[in-house]
Design a protein around this motif. Structure first.
Motif, PDB file in Angstrom:
ATOM      1  N   GLN A   1     -12.436   2.230   2.858  1.00 40.16           N
ATOM      2  CA  GLN A   1     -12.180   3.342   1.947  1.00 40.16           C
ATOM      3  C   GLN A   1     -10.901   3.074   1.155  1.00 40.16           C
ATOM      4  N   SER A   2     -10.947   3.305  -0.156  1.00 35.98           N
ATOM      5  CA  SER A   2      -9.754   3.180  -0.996  1.00 35.98           C
ATOM      6  C   SER A   2      -9.165   4.557  -1.228  1.00 35.98           C
ATOM      7  N   ARG A   3      -7.854   4.681  -1.082  1.00 33.69           N
ATOM      8  CA  ARG A   3      -7.172   5.961  -1.288  1.00 33.69           C
ATOM      9  C   ARG A   3      -6.091   5.797  -2.344  1.00 33.69           C
ATOM     10  N   ARG A   4      -6.031   6.740  -3.239  1.00 37.41           N
ATOM     11  CA  ARG A   4      -5.020   6.709  -4.293  1.00 37.41           C
ATOM     12  C   ARG A   4      -3.643   7.051  -3.721  1.00 37.41           C
ATOM     13  N   THR A   5      -2.637   6.528  -4.384  1.00 39.25           N
ATOM     14  CA  THR A   5      -1.267   6.847  -4.022  1.00 39.25           C
ATOM     15  C   THR A   5      -0.625   7.590  -5.200  1.00 39.25           C
ATOM     16  N   SER A   6       0.658   7.922  -5.058  1.00 32.91           N
ATOM     17  CA  SER A   6       1.362   8.596  -6.154  1.00 32.91           C
ATOM     18  C   SER A   6       1.475   7.703  -7.381  1.00 32.91           C
ATOM     19  N   ASN A   7       1.374   6.381  -7.159  1.00 30.76           N
ATOM     20  CA  ASN A   7       1.365   5.419  -8.266  1.00 30.76           C
ATOM     21  C   ASN A   7      -0.089   5.151  -8.653  1.00 30.76           C
TER      22      ASN A   7
ATOM     23  N   THR B   1      -3.580   1.424  -4.924  1.00 31.35           N
ATOM     24  CA  THR B   1      -4.440   2.106  -3.953  1.00 31.35           C
ATOM     25  C   THR B   1      -4.257   1.452  -2.592  1.00 31.35           C
ATOM     26  N   HIS B   2      -4.434   2.226  -1.546  1.00 31.60           N
ATOM     27  CA  HIS B   2      -4.356   1.718  -0.184  1.00 31.60           C
ATOM     28  C   HIS B   2      -5.761   1.668   0.429  1.00 31.60           C
ATOM     29  N   LYS B   3      -6.023   0.611   1.172  1.00 37.54           N
ATOM     30  CA  LYS B   3      -7.304   0.438   1.830  1.00 37.54           C
ATOM     31  C   LYS B   3      -7.215   0.889   3.293  1.00 37.54           C
ATOM     32  N   TYR B   4      -8.257   1.583   3.738  1.00 31.25           N
ATOM     33  CA  TYR B   4      -8.364   2.003   5.132  1.00 31.25           C
ATOM     34  C   TYR B   4      -9.729   1.569   5.652  1.00 31.25           C
TER      35      TYR B   4
END
Length: 249
Positions: free
Chosen positions: A232-238, A242-245
């Motif tokens: 799953q890719s999650r957006r960050t404040s930037n 994106t961060h992967k989980y």
């Protein structure tokens, strides 16, 4: 930062071919800056003559070591003595020992005891004790693998299929089980684990872990190929990051 580390690069010419030199320094640039660049051997031997141009092009200092006694490797001793001198100079943050020789196992262990970052590089024939003594270990054949195609249709780099894992490299089944265990240990209440943390723990568990060993340029496509995990890719404040989980299916 990791790539700001000052690294002493010490090469055993008796156990390494000059054809790998570009890949060695390309890989070192991912970990730090090579400050000492030395290579050890008996340069009176004709079989080392092919190194001459390479040494000039990469500004590597050759260290002459005569073979005083048949059956005794004086080159190894010279490299070890230099490594300890460099350690005590306190001018570096880490070492890269390039050899497939188990004689450097104790050296790698001693350098790590002193708080040094130690990378090993050697061929797949390298004995397991030397691999385990290093913080990270890279297989020269894998570093030098020629891409099967320059890029795949989705823009990711492709590699030729690697040989089946040998001693010192986890096979796919063992790797899958290790990832499953790590995800279980560091996941949140919903079972999701940060992919960066999973990769970090894999490197600690297997010093020779490298996605390129399994024919993938990055960790995400390697884990996708296992068919055992959700990603799953999650957006960050930037918005550009994106961060992967990952989660066990």
């Amino acid at each position: 930062m990791e790539n700001d580390k000052k690294i002493a690069v010490l090469i055993d010419a008796d156990n390494v071919s000059e054809k790998y030199i570009k890949y060695i320094f390309d890989e070192i640039s991912n970990h730090g800056i090579p400050t000492y660049k030395r290579i050890y051997g008996d340069w009176t031997k004709p079989q080392l003559a092919s190194w001459k141009t390479v040494l000039l092009n990469y500004s590597i200092t050759p260290i002459q070591q005569y073979s005083y006694t048949t059956g005794k490797n004086a080159t190894d001793a010279a490299l070890i003595i230099d490594a300890m001198d460099i350690l005590y100079s306190k001018n570096v943050d880490g070492f890269c020992i390039v050899s497939s020789d188990s004689d450097f196992t104790k050296l790698a262990s001693r350098l790590r005891e002193a708080g040094m970052y130690v990378i090993g590089m050697g061929e797949k024939k390298t004995p397991q004790p030397f691999i385990a003594a290093c913080e990270k270990f890279k297989y020269l054949e894998v570093l030098a693998a020629i891409p099967a195609d320059t890029f795949s249709t989705n823009g990711t780099k492709k590699f030729e299929k690697q040989e089946p894992p040998q001693d010192g490299m986890a096979n796919i089944e063992e790797l899958t089980e290790a990832i499953r265990t790590i995800v279980t240990d560091c996941s949140d209440e919903d079972g999701w684990a940060f992919l960066g943390e999973v990769g970090k723990r894999l490197n600690k568990r297997y010093p020779d872990f490298d996605t390129r060993n399994y024919g993938h340029a990055k960790l995400t496509p390697l884990i996708s190929s296992l068919k055992k995990f959700e990603i799953q890719s999650r957006r960050t404040s930037n918005p550009n990051i994106t961060h992967k989980y990952i989660k066990i299916k």
